[in-house]
Design a protein around this motif. Structure first.
Motif, PDB file in Angstrom:
ATOM      1  N   GLY A 290      -5.205  -3.720  -0.507  1.00 20.29           N
ATOM      2  CA  GLY A 290      -4.983  -2.293  -0.334  1.00 20.29           C
ATOM      3  C   GLY A 290      -4.404  -2.023   0.883  1.00 20.29           C
ATOM      4  N   GLU A 291      -5.059  -2.428   1.832  1.00 23.49           N
ATOM      5  CA  GLU A 291      -4.743  -2.197   3.465  1.00 23.49           C
ATOM      6  C   GLU A 291      -3.128  -2.675   3.587  1.00 23.49           C
ATOM      7  OE1 GLU A 291      -6.506  -2.983   7.929  1.00 23.49           O
ATOM      8  OE2 GLU A 291      -6.844  -4.335   6.159  1.00 23.49           O
ATOM      9  N   ASP A 292      -2.846  -3.830   3.082  1.00 26.64           N
ATOM     10  CA  ASP A 292      -1.584  -4.238   3.126  1.00 26.64           C
ATOM     11  C   ASP A 292      -0.487  -3.530   2.468  1.00 26.64           C
ATOM     12  OD1 ASP A 292      -2.430  -6.683   4.400  1.00 26.64           O
ATOM     13  OD2 ASP A 292      -2.464  -7.695   2.402  1.00 26.64           O
ATOM     14  N   LEU A 293      -0.851  -2.880   1.276  1.00 21.68           N
ATOM     15  CA  LEU A 293       0.038  -1.750   0.806  1.00 21.68           C
ATOM     16  C   LEU A 293       0.400  -0.584   2.077  1.00 21.68           C
ATOM     17  CD1 LEU A 293       1.647  -0.238  -1.398  1.00 21.68           C
ATOM     18  CD2 LEU A 293      -0.505   0.618  -2.004  1.00 21.68           C
ATOM     19  N   PHE A 294      -0.704  -0.036   2.541  1.00 25.34           N
ATOM     20  CA  PHE A 294      -0.372   0.948   3.381  1.00 25.34           C
ATOM     21  C   PHE A 294       0.469   0.474   4.995  1.00 25.34           C
ATOM     22  CE2 PHE A 294      -3.399   2.849   0.391  1.00 25.34           C
ATOM     23  CZ  PHE A 294      -2.665   4.063   0.198  1.00 25.34           C
ATOM     24  N   GLU A 295       0.062  -0.531   4.984  1.00 23.00           N
ATOM     25  CA  GLU A 295       0.918  -1.217   6.242  1.00 23.00           C
ATOM     26  C   GLU A 295       2.371  -1.272   5.949  1.00 23.00           C
ATOM     27  OE1 GLU A 295      -0.651  -4.889   7.462  1.00 23.00           O
ATOM     28  OE2 GLU A 295      -2.682  -3.927   8.486  1.00 23.00           O
ATOM     29  N   PHE A 296       2.733  -1.710   4.666  1.00 28.11           N
ATOM     30  CA  PHE A 296       4.091  -1.662   4.595  1.00 28.11           C
ATOM     31  C   PHE A 296       4.797  -0.294   4.318  1.00 28.11           C
ATOM     32  CE2 PHE A 296       3.314  -6.264   4.290  1.00 28.11           C
ATOM     33  CZ  PHE A 296       4.633  -6.868   4.214  1.00 28.11           C
ATOM     34  N   VAL A 297       4.201   0.540   3.614  1.00 26.04           N
ATOM     35  CA  VAL A 297       4.532   1.823   3.337  1.00 26.04           C
ATOM     36  C   VAL A 297       4.401   2.975   4.506  1.00 26.04           C
ATOM     37  CG1 VAL A 297       4.200   1.558   0.890  1.00 26.04           C
ATOM     38  CG2 VAL A 297       2.608   2.921   2.160  1.00 26.04           C
ATOM     39  N   ALA A 298       3.633   2.820   5.327  1.00 27.48           N
ATOM     40  CA  ALA A 298       3.192   3.574   6.437  1.00 27.48           C
ATOM     41  C   ALA A 298       4.521   4.035   7.265  1.00 27.48           C
ATOM     42  CB  ALA A 298       2.006   3.249   7.477  1.00 27.48           C
ATOM     43  N   PRO A 299       5.433   3.074   7.574  1.00 27.56           N
ATOM     44  CA  PRO A 299       6.487   3.340   8.314  1.00 27.56           C
ATOM     45  C   PRO A 299       7.617   4.182   7.627  1.00 27.56           C
ATOM     46  CG  PRO A 299       5.950   1.001   8.608  1.00 27.56           C
ATOM     47  CD  PRO A 299       5.294   1.641   7.484  1.00 27.56           C
ATOM     48  N   GLU A 300       7.402   4.288   6.262  1.00 28.61           N
ATOM     49  CA  GLU A 300       8.620   4.987   5.515  1.00 28.61           C
ATOM     50  C   GLU A 300       7.951   6.443   5.285  1.00 28.61           C
ATOM     51  OE1 GLU A 300      10.793   3.152   5.419  1.00 28.61           O
ATOM     52  OE2 GLU A 300       9.859   1.269   6.020  1.00 28.61           O
ATOM     53  N   MET A 301       6.798   6.617   5.840  1.00 32.42           N
ATOM     54  CA  MET A 301       6.086   7.938   5.246  1.00 32.42           C
ATOM     55  C   MET A 301       6.635   9.197   6.226  1.00 32.42           C
ATOM     56  SD  MET A 301       2.105   6.891   4.999  1.00 32.42           S
ATOM     57  CE  MET A 301       1.332   6.390   3.483  1.00 32.42           C
ATOM     58  N   SER A 302       6.535  10.510   5.666  1.00 29.66           N
ATOM     59  CA  SER A 302       6.580  11.425   6.465  1.00 29.66           C
ATOM     60  C   SER A 302       5.611  11.531   7.617  1.00 29.66           C
ATOM     61  CB  SER A 302       6.258  12.840   5.427  1.00 29.66           C
ATOM     62  OG  SER A 302       4.923  13.003   5.115  1.00 29.66           O
ATOM     63  N   PHE A 303       5.980  12.534   8.752  1.00 26.97           N
ATOM     64  CA  PHE A 303       5.320  12.247   9.874  1.00 26.97           C
ATOM     65  C   PHE A 303       3.863  12.572  10.070  1.00 26.97           C
ATOM     66  CE2 PHE A 303       3.324  14.346  13.723  1.00 26.97           C
ATOM     67  CZ  PHE A 303       3.724  13.227  14.714  1.00 26.97           C
ATOM     68  N   GLY A 304       3.028  13.289   9.097  1.00 22.85           N
ATOM     69  CA  GLY A 304       1.878  13.666   8.926  1.00 22.85           C
ATOM     70  C   GLY A 304       1.064  12.591   8.493  1.00 22.85           C
ATOM     71  N   MET A 305       1.382  12.101   7.091  1.00 17.45           N
ATOM     72  CA  MET A 305       1.065  10.808   6.678  1.00 17.45           C
ATOM     73  C   MET A 305       1.041   9.557   7.509  1.00 17.45           C
ATOM     74  SD  MET A 305      -0.438  11.975   3.857  1.00 17.45           S
ATOM     75  CE  MET A 305      -0.674  10.688   2.958  1.00 17.45           C
ATOM     76  N   LYS A 306       2.319   9.525   8.071  1.00 21.87           N
ATOM     77  CA  LYS A 306       2.662   8.359   9.050  1.00 21.87           C
ATOM     78  C   LYS A 306       1.546   8.288  10.117  1.00 21.87           C
ATOM     79  CE  LYS A 306       6.802   7.190  10.060  1.00 21.87           C
ATOM     80  NZ  LYS A 306       7.857   7.019  10.777  1.00 21.87           N
ATOM     81  N   TYR A 307       1.201   9.352  10.719  1.00 20.99           N
ATOM     82  CA  TYR A 307       0.326   9.657  11.828  1.00 20.99           C
ATOM     83  C   TYR A 307      -0.957   9.149  11.522  1.00 20.99           C
ATOM     84  CZ  TYR A 307      -2.495  11.931  15.545  1.00 20.99           C
ATOM     85  OH  TYR A 307      -3.399  12.097  16.522  1.00 20.99           O
ATOM     86  N   VAL A 308      -1.719   9.529  10.143  1.00 23.56           N
ATOM     87  CA  VAL A 308      -2.769   9.015   9.827  1.00 23.56           C
ATOM     88  C   VAL A 308      -2.930   7.453   9.441  1.00 23.56           C
ATOM     89  CG1 VAL A 308      -4.539   9.573   7.990  1.00 23.56           C
ATOM     90  CG2 VAL A 308      -3.333  11.296   8.938  1.00 23.56           C
ATOM     91  N   PHE A 309      -1.843   7.106   8.764  1.00 22.24           N
ATOM     92  CA  PHE A 309      -2.127   5.657   8.489  1.00 22.24           C
ATOM     93  C   PHE A 309      -1.826   4.609   9.668  1.00 22.24           C
ATOM     94  CE2 PHE A 309      -2.163   7.263   4.125  1.00 22.24           C
ATOM     95  CZ  PHE A 309      -3.061   6.565   3.679  1.00 22.24           C
TER      96      PHE A 309
END
Length: 487
Positions: A290-309
């Motif tokens: 689960g953590e790996d998933l968000f490490e891979f998608v975090a760089p592709e997120m909008s700024f607000g979500m990227k900031y959190v992750f």
């Protein structure tokens, strides 16, 4: 006054430092997506679709009662594969295990390299009796209507079997030879556990000392609007699958007439136990796949979500709270509890002497059947309730920072250039778990871009796949063989 100003100054400085550090983390998150190398594979669409359409018409249905298997149809399907893929059957060694599970070996030019394995299953689940007329096209018609191929198995999982064979036939006919051995392994009973199919294949290869660099099976797909803050479709590759445990809770006691009930009845006590389990739940923890998933998608997120992750260490409690709000994301970070069967009583005016409840648990990696049973006992706190539990624990977790995962990721990007490809934890079961015993890594990925509605059709009504998706699946399997053989 000076002390107050000092406190404000220090607080402001710490706040500024916090903002600077968290923004730095956000802006320095690098993409984990490889640049696509656009596929040049050209598939004869009409011929490929025709072969797939015909494959759907074979009713290779798995039943829990194996005596119901129509094994003649299974053999006819195997015969159809030989007829449809002559290059595969001329160039690869074919071995049958338990008569209906298939192992194809494509010998590579470099025996020092570890082989890879592509696996799928050609059995399908039954169509629920009485729902046949609910289908827009007959369940085993294989009809092609307005760009869609209809029928049981189009998603789960004849698309894997036929897609792999189409890709192999294409590569052979275009003069391709792999450097490492490639095994194609097709089970015939995955839908009921794979014991005579995939498990028997593993036993056969294990006796010969065959081990794989990786095995790729069905699993996650490419889905739009899957991850909050990511506009692009996200393709998820399972690096582990949850365990599945079935717990039976039983309480026995005196029955009697309903006009004179005790304050606590069997049904009441068992219901209270279930309520306690649902109220407590297992602890949530964003870790592992689960953590790996968000490490891979975090760089592709909008700024607000990227900031959190990008600052997960700080915001993890908030992230977990958000994920727990939806069943799909909650299942990513905790062992789940699902009461599925409740049996008690036969007469409206008679208290049942026994009540039984069945609860399904999907176990996170690291959780054990023994631990689940202890959790149940401690939570319900009722020694009169008997607990039995059986099932399988979660599979091992495969790596993501290796050439094996990167080959799959690259192949997917070559076909689906706009997709974000990331690891994740698979909730359902697959044959992949059997291959853990003979493979360094096992991955789970169905190379199709589908909707959330399509996912519901896998074992349900109106299962179908677009022609475009099917052709792209063929391209992916060809690409993944080429990518793996470059390593």
């Amino acid at each position: 006054m000076k002390k107050f100003k000092w406190i404000i100054t220090v607080t402001g400085g710490l706040l500024l430092l916090f903002v600077v550090l968290t923004l730095f983390n956000t802006f320095t998150v690098d993409s984990k997506q490889p640049s696509p190398d656009s596929t040049t594979i050209k598939i004869n669409k009409q011929a490929a679709v025709s072969r797939f359409s015909k494959a759907i018409t074979f009713q290779t249905i798995s039943y829990k009662d194996r005596s119901k298997f129509d094994l003649e149809t299974f053999q006819l399907f195997i015969d159809y594969l030989k007829e449809s893929y002559p290059a595969v059957h001329s160039n690869l060694e074919l071995e049958k295990v338990n008569d209906y599970a298939l192992i194809y070996k494509w010998k590579g030019t470099n025996p020092s390299k570890k082989p890879i394995g592509l696996t799928a299953h050609y059995d399908v689940v039954p169509v629920i009796e009485g729902t046949e007329d609910n289908w827009q096209q007959k369940p085993f018609s294989g009809n092609v209507v307005e760009g869609n191929i209809w029928g049981r198995g189009t998603l789960d999982d004849k698309i894997g079997v036929i897609g792999i064979l189409e890709a192999t036939e294409y590569l052979i006919n275009n003069g391709y030879s792999p450097s490492r051995d490639v095994y194609l392994m097709f089970g015939h009973d995955e839908e009921i556990g794979g014991l005579e199919g995939a498990s028997a294949i593993v036993d056969t290869l294990k006796e010969r000392g065959v081990t794989f660099a990786f095995v790729l099976d069905e699993g996650g797909a490419i889905v739009e609007n899957m991850v909050p803050g990511v506009k692009k479709p996200v393709g998820v590759v399972g690096i582990s699958e949850k365990g599945s445990a079935t717990a039976e809770l039983t309480i026995k006691g005196s029955g009697g007439h309903s006009s004179q009930p005790k304050d606590e009845t069997n049904i009441g006590r068992l219901s209270a136990a279930i309520a306690k389990l649902e109220d407590r739940q297992f602890d949530a923890d964003l870790k592992g796949p689960g953590e790996d998933l968000f490490e891979f998608v975090a760089p592709e997120m909008s700024f607000g979500m990227k900031y959190v992750f990008a600052n997960k260490v700080i915001f993890e409690p908030i992230i977990e709270k958000i994920l727990l709000q939806k069943p799909a994301s909650a299942a990513l970070i905790r062992t789940t509890i699902a009461p599925t069967i409740f049996n008690a009583g036969e007469q409206y005016n008679a208290l049942p002497e026994e009540a039984t409840a069945v609860i399904n648990f999907r176990l996170m990696p690291g959780e054990t059947l023994k631990g689940v049973k202890k959790f149940i006992r401690n939570t319900i706190d009722d020694n009169a309730i008997q607990i039995t539990i059986e099932g399988i624990e979660a599979s091992g977790v495969s790596e993501t920072n290796n050439w094996q995962f990167k080959s799959i990721q690259q192949a997917a990007r070559n076909v689906y250039e706009n997709a974000v490809i990331a690891p994740y934890l698979m909730f359902a079961g697959s044959d992949a778990k059997h291959y853990d015993a003979i493979s360094e890594n096992t991955y789970r990925f169905s190379p199709v871009q589908i909707t959330a509605e399509d996912l519901k059709r896998m074992h349900g009504t109106d299962e179908h796949i677009s022609e475009e998706n099917y052709i792209n699946a063929i391209k992916f399997y060809a690409e993944v063989m080429k990518e793996a053989n470059r390593k």
